[in-house]
Enzyme design. Structure first.
Site, PDB file in Angstrom:
ATOM      1  N   TYR A  28       0.762  -1.149  -0.197  1.00 41.57           N
ATOM      2  CA  TYR A  28       0.006   0.165  -0.071  1.00 41.57           C
ATOM      3  C   TYR A  28       0.853   1.312  -0.016  1.00 41.57           C
ATOM      4  O   TYR A  28       1.368   1.799   1.082  1.00 41.57           O
ATOM      5  CB  TYR A  28      -0.942   0.098   1.282  1.00 41.57           C
ATOM      6  N   TRP A  34      -8.551   6.024   6.308  1.00 44.87           N
ATOM      7  CA  TRP A  34      -8.981   5.742   7.583  1.00 44.87           C
ATOM      8  C   TRP A  34      -7.428   5.246   8.202  1.00 44.87           C
ATOM      9  O   TRP A  34      -7.334   5.315   9.245  1.00 44.87           O
ATOM     10  CB  TRP A  34     -10.070   4.688   7.842  1.00 44.87           C
ATOM     11  N   TYR A  80       1.071  -0.889  -6.880  1.00 43.17           N
ATOM     12  CA  TYR A  80      -0.309  -1.235  -6.327  1.00 43.17           C
ATOM     13  C   TYR A  80      -1.322  -0.680  -7.527  1.00 43.17           C
ATOM     14  O   TYR A  80      -1.041  -0.094  -8.404  1.00 43.17           O
ATOM     15  CB  TYR A  80      -0.600  -0.089  -5.270  1.00 43.17           C
ATOM     16  N   GLY A 166     -13.933  -0.839   4.090  1.00 43.82           N
ATOM     17  CA  GLY A 166     -12.678  -0.940   4.734  1.00 43.82           C
ATOM     18  C   GLY A 166     -12.594  -2.586   5.146  1.00 43.82           C
ATOM     19  O   GLY A 166     -11.297  -3.134   5.270  1.00 43.82           O
ATOM     20  N   ASP A 168     -12.774  -5.208   3.114  1.00 37.27           N
ATOM     21  CA  ASP A 168     -12.896  -5.552   1.608  1.00 37.27           C
ATOM     22  C   ASP A 168     -13.574  -6.798   1.021  1.00 37.27           C
ATOM     23  O   ASP A 168     -14.569  -6.636   0.282  1.00 37.27           O
ATOM     24  CB  ASP A 168     -11.532  -5.446   0.964  1.00 37.27           C
ATOM     25  N   ARG A 200      -5.441 -13.266   0.193  1.00 42.42           N
ATOM     26  CA  ARG A 200      -6.250 -11.995  -0.537  1.00 42.42           C
ATOM     27  C   ARG A 200      -7.523 -12.364  -1.203  1.00 42.42           C
ATOM     28  O   ARG A 200      -7.701 -13.529  -1.589  1.00 42.42           O
ATOM     29  CB  ARG A 200      -5.074 -11.498  -1.458  1.00 42.42           C
ATOM     30  N   GLU A 400      -0.245  -7.181   9.222  1.00 43.64           N
ATOM     31  CA  GLU A 400      -1.341  -6.482   8.670  1.00 43.64           C
ATOM     32  C   GLU A 400      -2.727  -7.264   9.401  1.00 43.64           C
ATOM     33  O   GLU A 400      -3.553  -6.570  10.072  1.00 43.64           O
ATOM     34  CB  GLU A 400      -1.612  -6.728   7.173  1.00 43.64           C
TER      35      GLU A 400
HETATM   36  C1  2M8 Z   1      -7.128  -2.592   2.221  1.00 39.43           C
HETATM   37  O1  2M8 Z   1      -7.781  -2.149   1.168  1.00 39.43           O
HETATM   38  C2  2M8 Z   1      -7.293  -1.907   0.072  1.00 39.43           C
HETATM   39  C3  2M8 Z   1      -8.384  -0.996  -0.692  1.00 39.43           C
HETATM   40  O2  2M8 Z   1      -8.606  -0.029  -0.242  1.00 39.43           O
HETATM   41  C4  2M8 Z   1      -6.634  -3.085  -0.963  1.00 39.43           C
HETATM   42  O3  2M8 Z   1      -7.053  -4.370  -0.375  1.00 39.43           O
HETATM   43  O4  2M8 Z   1      -6.030  -2.891  -1.773  1.00 39.43           O
HETATM   44  C5  2M8 Z   1      -8.225  -2.662   3.561  1.00 39.43           C
HETATM   45  O5  2M8 Z   1      -7.847  -3.483   4.399  1.00 39.43           O
HETATM   46  C6  2M8 Z   1      -8.266  -1.104   4.037  1.00 39.43           C
HETATM   47  O6  2M8 Z   1      -9.416  -1.454   5.020  1.00 39.43           O
HETATM   48  C7  2M8 Z   1      -7.175  -0.604   4.229  1.00 39.43           C
HETATM   49  O7  2M8 Z   1      -7.636   0.841   4.448  1.00 39.43           O
HETATM   50  C8  2M8 Z   1      -6.492  -0.540   3.030  1.00 39.43           C
HETATM   51  C9  2M8 Z   1      -4.825  -0.101   3.409  1.00 39.43           C
HETATM   52  O8  2M8 Z   1      -4.652  -0.646   4.525  1.00 39.43           O
HETATM   53  O9  2M8 Z   1      -6.159  -2.084   2.735  1.00 39.43           O
END
Ligand code: 2M8
Length: 438
Positions: A28, A34, A80, A166, A168, A200, A400
């Protein structure tokens, strides 16, 4: 314990980008909405300047209509998917022309985060000045939600994408996706280059995620069109709990700074209506917990997830109902050989202890559950959630997410998803710091 705090600070420092924090290297690489809120709570314990910067950087990317995106692409990165060129937020007429972002949002935590910063700050007059500077932006964000995400004027706002929740790939969304005929898209996923695909979402799920985005993009992220056409339209107890908790914080903070009485009055009206509707519509007596409502298909989604208990953090149930919820939590999630709290009902056949939001433990949810349970006086359970969180991180690191099964944890055990994950580090700092308070 001091060692663990030091390690957590290191994680946050290594993910700091100069004016915001990435959730996790590689996996990420941008600013998430959030995440930044939770991260700021951790930063506040050792560097309030950074905590304020984290929030300001997020708020700078707010759109003209009060909307705050879920990802802000401050930097370039090809690790990403989907990135800024896919999201195309500029399609919306009010999108920021300074920052690239997504056109979907995430649970509105910033209101209560500001109050947390106030609680943690040693220099109260400095933090009050900061709150005065930014509070109206957060108010505008809530106004956006009430004016654009509540088509039937119920006091409950909808999300139109699972990424907005959040949580997902929660099994809660399965029945919605089963109804959607999404095309098979051709794209290159990046997440599965960083994390075992077993942990995932599946390709089919990603097709659905992209399909809902395509519909929103086709209509230039127009809220009215989305409310009319999106196949995914859900009133989520987690999302609405965050809004209600943040409403309450904004009310108390406006009271503290003694300004904008009209905003405070409006917040109180929203708050009363939202809490009433939440209790009337989202509580399921039979299941003994709050559940999601599928607004598109007009029916409740009868599954219990950890989101079902987050209303405790927002003070939504009365004491009687809270007791019912605790009974459900213990019955379904509280097996002695499991750590608390799985993200999905472990007694369900949809439960998967390693797959992302379909079962593993998440520290941000545990942090809220701990606080909520404690506020209602369920101290034993509250401390179990807190101690389990600390024990997991101490045993294996700042992952995570975590497998709830205790028997799996040996010295060689690994956690799930990304490593050195920012909100895990940030909230562990907060949980540990409380021990040092009088
Ligand atoms: C996860 O979500 C992102 C998309 O927003 C992803 O999987 O690519 C979720 O756990 C989300 O709650 C979180 O904010 C994000 C970044 O940690 O990852």
């Amino acid at each position: 314990m001091k060692e663990l705090v030091k390690k957590a600070i290191k994680v946050l420092e290594s993910n700091w980008q100069g004016n915001f924090t990435i959730p996790c290297k590689g996996l990420y690489p941008f600013q998430w909405n959030w995440d930044s809120g939770f991260i700021a709570i951790g930063l506040a314990h050792f560097d309030m300047t950074k905590a304020k910067k984290e929030i300001s950087t997020l708020l700078n990317a707010q759109w003209g209509n009060g909307f705050i995106p879920h990802i802000i692409f401050h930097n370039e990165s090809d690790t990403y998917f989907p990135g800024p060129d896919y999201h195309c937020a500029h399609l919306h007429p009010h999108a920021s022309n300074k920052y690239k972002s997504s056109g979907i949002t995430q649970p509105p935590v910033i209101g209560f985060v500001l109050q947390e910063l106030y609680r943690i700050a040693t220099n109260k007059s400095d933090i009050i000045r900061y709150i005065e500077e930014v509070i109206d932006k957060v108010y505008q964000n809530h106004k956006y939600f009430y004016e654009n995400r509540d088509p039937f004027n119920e006091g409950l706002v909808y999300i139109y994408h699972n990424w907005e929740s959040g949580t997902d790939n929660s099994p809660v969304w399965d029945s919605i996706f089963e109804k959607i005929n999404s095309p098979e898209y051709n794209f290159k996923r990046r997440d599965t280059a960083h994390v075992d695909p077993e942990q995932r979402p599946s390709k089919k799920e990603y097709d659905h995620y992209l399909h809902i985005l395509e519909i929103a993009k086709k209509h230039h992220y127009d809220d009215e069109k989305i409310a009319e056409l999106s196949p995914f339209l859900v009133q989520d107890p987690l999302f609405n709990s965050m809004l209600i908790k943040s409403n309450q914080s904004l009310i108390e903070l406006y009271d503290l700074i003694g300004k904008k009485q009209e905003n405070m009055a409006q917040l109180k009206k929203w708050q009363e209506k939202s809490i009433r509707a939440f209790n009337e519509k989202l509580f399921d007596e039979e299941l003994g917990a709050y559940i999601h409502y599928d607004l598109r298909n007009n029916k409740s989604i009868k599954y219990i997830s950890s989101s079902s208990f987050t209303p405790l953090y927002a003070g939504i149930p009365n004491q009687n109902r809270a007791l019912k919820m605790v009974t459900t939590l213990i019955e379904k999630f509280g097996r002695e050989d499991n750590y608390l709290c799985a993200s999905f009902d472990p007694t369900s056949n949809k439960y998967n202890p390693v797959k992302y939001w379909r079962g593993p433990i998440w520290i941000n949810i545990n942090w809220m559950l701990y606080k909520g349970l404690k506020n209602y006086g369920f101290n034993k359970l509250a401390y179990q959630v807190k101690n389990d969180s600390i024990e997991l991180v101490e045993k294996i690191g700042f992952y995570e997410y975590f497998d709830p099964r205790k028997e799996l944890y040996t010295n060689e055990s690994k956690g799930l998803g990304g490593t050195d994950f920012s909100w895990t580090a940030a909230l562990i700092i907060d949980l540990l710091n409380e021990n040092q308070m009088p």
